[in-house]
Design an enzyme around this catalytic site. Structure first.
Site, PDB file in Angstrom:
ATOM      1  N   PRO A 100       0.331  -1.335  -0.133  1.00  0.00           N
ATOM      2  CA  PRO A 100       0.519   0.459  -0.028  1.00  0.00           C
ATOM      3  C   PRO A 100       0.804   1.212  -0.002  1.00  0.00           C
ATOM      4  CG  PRO A 100      -0.727  -1.027   1.633  1.00  0.00           C
ATOM      5  CD  PRO A 100       0.508  -2.052   1.605  1.00  0.00           C
ATOM      6  N   GLY A 104       3.509   3.692   4.742  1.00  0.00           N
ATOM      7  CA  GLY A 104       4.990   3.378   6.550  1.00  0.00           C
ATOM      8  C   GLY A 104       5.731   2.263   5.981  1.00  0.00           C
ATOM      9  N   GLY A 106       7.506   1.511   2.940  1.00  0.00           N
ATOM     10  CA  GLY A 106       8.059   1.657   2.223  1.00  0.00           C
ATOM     11  C   GLY A 106       7.950   1.460   0.941  1.00  0.00           C
ATOM     12  N   SER A 107       7.081   1.513   0.513  1.00  0.00           N
ATOM     13  CA  SER A 107       6.948   1.817  -0.710  1.00  0.00           C
ATOM     14  C   SER A 107       7.848   2.621  -1.638  1.00  0.00           C
ATOM     15  CB  SER A 107       5.034   2.123  -0.796  1.00  0.00           C
ATOM     16  OG  SER A 107       4.578   1.889  -1.685  1.00  0.00           O
ATOM     17  N   SER A 108       7.750   3.771  -1.364  1.00  0.00           N
ATOM     18  CA  SER A 108       8.189   4.595  -2.402  1.00  0.00           C
ATOM     19  C   SER A 108      10.337   3.943  -2.575  1.00  0.00           C
ATOM     20  CB  SER A 108       8.732   6.279  -1.739  1.00  0.00           C
ATOM     21  OG  SER A 108       9.102   6.232  -0.732  1.00  0.00           O
ATOM     22  N   ALA A 109      10.298   3.301  -1.405  1.00  0.00           N
ATOM     23  CA  ALA A 109      12.087   2.760  -1.488  1.00  0.00           C
ATOM     24  C   ALA A 109      11.836   1.260  -2.111  1.00  0.00           C
ATOM     25  CB  ALA A 109      12.493   2.517  -0.097  1.00  0.00           C
ATOM     26  N   ALA A 110      10.789   0.768  -1.901  1.00  0.00           N
ATOM     27  CA  ALA A 110      11.048  -0.536  -3.025  1.00  0.00           C
ATOM     28  C   ALA A 110      10.240  -0.444  -4.366  1.00  0.00           C
ATOM     29  CB  ALA A 110       9.370  -1.626  -1.947  1.00  0.00           C
ATOM     30  N   ASP A 151      14.271   2.753   5.227  1.00  0.00           N
ATOM     31  CA  ASP A 151      13.789   1.605   4.203  1.00  0.00           C
ATOM     32  C   ASP A 151      14.615   1.263   2.948  1.00  0.00           C
ATOM     33  OD1 ASP A 151      12.078   3.343   5.673  1.00  0.00           O
ATOM     34  OD2 ASP A 151      10.491   4.061   4.880  1.00  0.00           O
TER      35      ASP A 151
HETATM   36  C1  MEV Z   1       9.774   6.437   7.818  1.00  0.00           C
HETATM   37  O1  MEV Z   1       9.924   4.902   6.922  1.00  0.00           O
HETATM   38  C2  MEV Z   1      10.788   5.720   8.876  1.00  0.00           C
HETATM   39  C3  MEV Z   1      11.039   7.123   9.940  1.00  0.00           C
HETATM   40  O2  MEV Z   1      11.678   6.920  11.193  1.00  0.00           O
HETATM   41  C4  MEV Z   1      11.606   7.995   8.961  1.00  0.00           C
HETATM   42  C5  MEV Z   1      13.376   7.816   8.595  1.00  0.00           C
HETATM   43  O3  MEV Z   1      13.548   6.512   9.290  1.00  0.00           O
HETATM   44  O4  MEV Z   1      13.691   7.962   7.771  1.00  0.00           O
HETATM   45  C6  MEV Z   1       9.736   8.146  10.038  1.00  0.00           C
END
Ligand code: MEV
Length: 315
Positions: A100, A104, A106-110, A151
């Protein structure tokens, strides 16, 4: 001349931060694990025209004119082509995802990892882990502003990590006999803004917020011991304490608070948001499958839009 395959494939999984989000930006540790229940597949295909066609992002044209919202993806493509010493040329990139977006996980990194892998596979070039990580980090800086690198580390690797910014990776063995119940609030999280807001809060209240960040880091260290001792009850307690600090840092949301309460009422050992917060997903802990299912049912009843039960260690 490199002889080209006409297709390249790349895959990446999502990630879950068990403990330590936000504090990790300030050099505190975090514990995170790959979440193979959700993944992204990228496919790069040769096309006749000399344009880039971003299937599923509805963009066709030169890379240099791609829309602003796609800058992290475009960065991943441009930087990969630079490392591959390839000029811009025509290809179509298609992405299918069960991660999704902006929750949170990790979609953009993935997306960046899967795309970089697909491009290197398309050009039949080996991709060293260090190069993948570097390219993903570059894309993440565009997506997140001031990322800790967690991420990128999680989505480009495949093992749970005890992660400290700018330090060599320390894989952690999660020999914990427990289940994670992950639930999506259905609300788009705002990692970039949440990270910037915590930075502003820290600047305006350095002592108070600085102490909370250190406390969060200490909870992560204690959680590492709880995991090593296979003590889910202790870990659950630390998760609840971490959630309270994340509330104080203003990165929770009414929807997360509601689901955290529902999980705890249904018998979770602990529950907290995971990732950037302000929406997105939460993670709850249980020791048996039946307890996990009971918590999952309560989360759905309380409004979770998607749920997963994940047995720690499952591939
Ligand atoms: C984001 O998935 C996690 C945060 O700690 C940001 C980061 O680590 O870059 C909120």
């Amino acid at each position: 001349m490199t002889k080209l395959d006409s297709v390249g494939y790349g895959v990446a999984t999502g990630k879950i931060i068990l403990m330590g989000e936000h504090a990790v930006v300030y050099g505190e540790p975090a514990i995170a694990l790959p979440f193979p229940a959700v993944r992204i597949n990228a496919k790069v295909e040769k096309i006749a025209q000399s344009i880039v066609e971003l299937d599923c992002y509805f963009y066709q044209g030169p890379l240099t004119e791609a829309p602003q919202q796609l800058t992290n993806l475009i960065t991943a493509i441009k930087e990969s082509l630079a490392v591959l010493q390839q000029p811009q040329q025509g290809f179509k990139l298609s992405i299918t995802s069960t991660v999704p977006a902006e929750r949170g996980m990790g979609s953009s990194a993935a997306v960046a990892v899967a795309t970089i892998r697909a491009l290197f596979s398309y050009f039949k070039q080996p991709l060293a882990d260090s190069v993948l990580l570097e390219l993903t980090n570059q894309a993440e800086k565009i997506a997140h502003g001031n990322p800790s690198g967690l991420d990128a580390a999680m989505t480009s690797g495949s093992v749970p990590l005890y992660y400290v910014k700018n330090q060599p990776f320390a894989p952690i063995s999660l020999n914990l006999k427990a289940y994670l119940i992950v639930a999506d609030t259905g609300i788009t999280g705002q990692t970039k803004k949440a990270v910037a807001d915590v930075a502003a809060l820290l600047e305006s209240h350095p002592q108070e917020i600085g102490d909370k960040i250190v406390t969060l880091g200490n909870l992560v260290k204690q959680s590492k011991h709880a995991i090593e001792e296979n003590n889910p009850v202790l870990l659950g307690g630390y998760m609840n304490q971490a959630q309270q600090i994340l509330v104080d840092l203003t990165v929770s949301s009414p929807e997360i608070d509601l689901l955290v309460a529902a999980a705890n009422q249904a018998g979770a050992l602990g529950a907290k948001l995971t990732g950037g917060g302000r929406g997105g997903c939460l993670v709850a802990l249980a020791t048996t499958k039946s307890a996990a299912e009971q918590i999952e049912a309560a989360l759905i009843e309380a409004g979770a839009t998607i749920t997963w039960i994940y047995q720690i260690g499952e591939k």
